[in-house]
Design a protein around this motif. Structure first.
Motif, PDB file in Angstrom:
ATOM      1  N   MET A 213       0.780  -1.169  -0.001  1.00  0.00           N
ATOM      2  CA  MET A 213       0.080   0.141   0.103  1.00  0.00           C
ATOM      3  C   MET A 213       0.827   1.252   0.077  1.00  0.00           C
ATOM      4  SD  MET A 213      -2.735   1.221   2.621  1.00  0.00           S
ATOM      5  CE  MET A 213      -1.762   1.950   3.682  1.00  0.00           C
ATOM      6  N   VAL A 214       1.837   1.159   0.732  1.00  0.00           N
ATOM      7  CA  VAL A 214       2.813   2.373   0.826  1.00  0.00           C
ATOM      8  C   VAL A 214       3.502   2.470  -0.757  1.00  0.00           C
ATOM      9  CG1 VAL A 214       4.788   3.008   1.936  1.00  0.00           C
ATOM     10  CG2 VAL A 214       3.148   2.277   3.300  1.00  0.00           C
ATOM     11  N   LYS A 215       4.023   1.387  -0.960  1.00  0.00           N
ATOM     12  CA  LYS A 215       4.617   1.590  -2.491  1.00  0.00           C
ATOM     13  C   LYS A 215       3.650   2.160  -3.593  1.00  0.00           C
ATOM     14  CE  LYS A 215       7.862   1.004  -5.485  1.00  0.00           C
ATOM     15  NZ  LYS A 215       6.895   1.235  -6.764  1.00  0.00           N
ATOM     16  N   ASP A 216       2.651   1.695  -3.570  1.00  0.00           N
ATOM     17  CA  ASP A 216       1.627   2.124  -4.452  1.00  0.00           C
ATOM     18  C   ASP A 216       1.328   3.544  -4.120  1.00  0.00           C
ATOM     19  OD1 ASP A 216      -0.410   0.884  -6.730  1.00  0.00           O
ATOM     20  OD2 ASP A 216      -1.626   2.044  -5.483  1.00  0.00           O
ATOM     21  N   LEU A 227       2.096   8.116   4.556  1.00  0.00           N
ATOM     22  CA  LEU A 227       2.216   8.378   5.963  1.00  0.00           C
ATOM     23  C   LEU A 227       1.434   7.603   7.119  1.00  0.00           C
ATOM     24  CD1 LEU A 227       2.783  12.266   6.032  1.00  0.00           C
ATOM     25  CD2 LEU A 227       4.544  10.548   6.639  1.00  0.00           C
ATOM     26  N   VAL A 228       0.193   7.219   6.773  1.00  0.00           N
ATOM     27  CA  VAL A 228      -0.965   6.435   7.211  1.00  0.00           C
ATOM     28  C   VAL A 228      -0.198   4.886   7.280  1.00  0.00           C
ATOM     29  CG1 VAL A 228      -2.807   4.959   7.257  1.00  0.00           C
ATOM     30  CG2 VAL A 228      -2.855   7.515   6.892  1.00  0.00           C
ATOM     31  N   GLY A 229       0.438   4.417   6.267  1.00  0.00           N
ATOM     32  CA  GLY A 229       1.308   3.094   6.250  1.00  0.00           C
ATOM     33  C   GLY A 229       2.427   3.037   7.104  1.00  0.00           C
ATOM     34  N   ILE A 230       3.143   4.180   6.912  1.00  0.00           N
ATOM     35  CA  ILE A 230       4.360   4.051   7.798  1.00  0.00           C
ATOM     36  C   ILE A 230       4.008   4.186   9.283  1.00  0.00           C
ATOM     37  CG2 ILE A 230       6.375   5.527   8.325  1.00  0.00           C
ATOM     38  CD1 ILE A 230       6.423   6.553   5.360  1.00  0.00           C
ATOM     39  N   ILE A 231       3.069   4.933   9.515  1.00  0.00           N
ATOM     40  CA  ILE A 231       2.541   5.137  11.073  1.00  0.00           C
ATOM     41  C   ILE A 231       1.890   3.811  11.589  1.00  0.00           C
ATOM     42  CG2 ILE A 231       1.158   6.227  12.769  1.00  0.00           C
ATOM     43  CD1 ILE A 231       1.270   8.760  10.979  1.00  0.00           C
TER      44      ILE A 231
END
Length: 258
Positions: A213-216, A227-231
């Motif tokens: 998801m972060v990559k896409d 940022l949501v994915g990283i958090i």
């Protein structure tokens, strides 16, 4: 209350500085979105909005669940293999001489260095992801277990043998309990390394998955979702590390007291 106040205070200060930086105009909202925009992105990927279910048809919690299962399976394989090799290398010098250079070589390689090779060998499905996470988790456990086993006092092993203990009894009753604290530390490090390799593992065909998801989202400059994915990765990592720390305290309560 004091222990809780410091982390909460640092969180409030971080959010305040983030908001000030976002409204300062130094960077555009595409690069530094305000906290409110990231919160809206969190709500969007966690619910159904405008007929869209989460992100790419999958809720955030489902992305995270899939990634955690990959980590559990891949890191689990690497941890078990690391403990076995660590015990062998710590108790048999020739095994250590044979495998330690290879483990050191593997430990110094960044995941992206061999992920493309894994894709060539194993395809683009789950196999290369699981293998990469296993390979990433293996060296920390192997190294820490080897060092812990090698550091077991000889007086303890010799006393056990003098009392009639077999080689297996010595390993089970002396070596493993003595090495367990350092081995569990290696397990914590291994899980952290596997987590840091998650996005790399999900670079190809990673959706659904939090790293995918972060990559896409990064491909479309969707910084709030990134940022949501990283958090989400960071918070879940903190929770997992806390659980492992509790496990360590329960399994080796004597650590630091003897």
């Amino acid at each position: 209350m004091k222990r809780a106040a410091l982390p909460l205070g640092s969180l409030v200060l971080f959010l305040l500085l983030w908001q000030l930086l976002a409204v300062s105009g130094t960077w555009s909202e595409t690069l530094v979105p305000p906290p409110a925009k990231v919160w809206r992105a969190f709500i969007d990927v966690s619910t159904t909005h405008d007929g869209v279910r989460g992100y790419n048809g999958t809720y955030l919690i489902e992305h995270l669940d899939i990634s955690l299962r990959r980590i559990a399976f891949g890191a689990g394989i690497g941890i078990v293999a690391g403990v076995v090799f660590g015990l062998l290398m710590g108790t048999a010098g020739w095994v250590r001489s044979l495998f330690e250079p290879w483990i050191t070589f593997l430990r110094t390689l960044p995941p992206l260095a061999y992920f493309s090779l894994l894709i060539i060998w194993l395809g683009i499905n789950e196999e290369p992801k699981i293998t990469l996470l296993a390979v990433a988790a293996f060296p920390p456990v192997a190294v820490s277990t080897t060092a812990a086993v090698a550091a077991v006092p000889k007086a303890l092993t010799e006393a056990a043998r003098a009392l009639g203990a077999s080689r297996w009894d010595v390993v089970r009753d002396v070596v493993i309990p003595s090495a367990l604290p350092e081995t569990l530390t290696g397990v914590r490090l291994a899980v952290g390394v596997a987590y840091s390799s998650l996005v790399a593992a999900e670079l190809v065909n990673g959706l659904p998955g939090i790293g995918g998801m972060v990559k896409d989202a990064a491909n479309y400059n969707n910084t709030p979702v990134v940022l949501v994915g990283i958090i989400a990765i960071g918070i879940s990592g903190l929770i997992i590390d806390g659980l492992l720390l509790r496990l360590e305290r329960a399994v080796v309560p004597w650590r630091g007291r003897t």
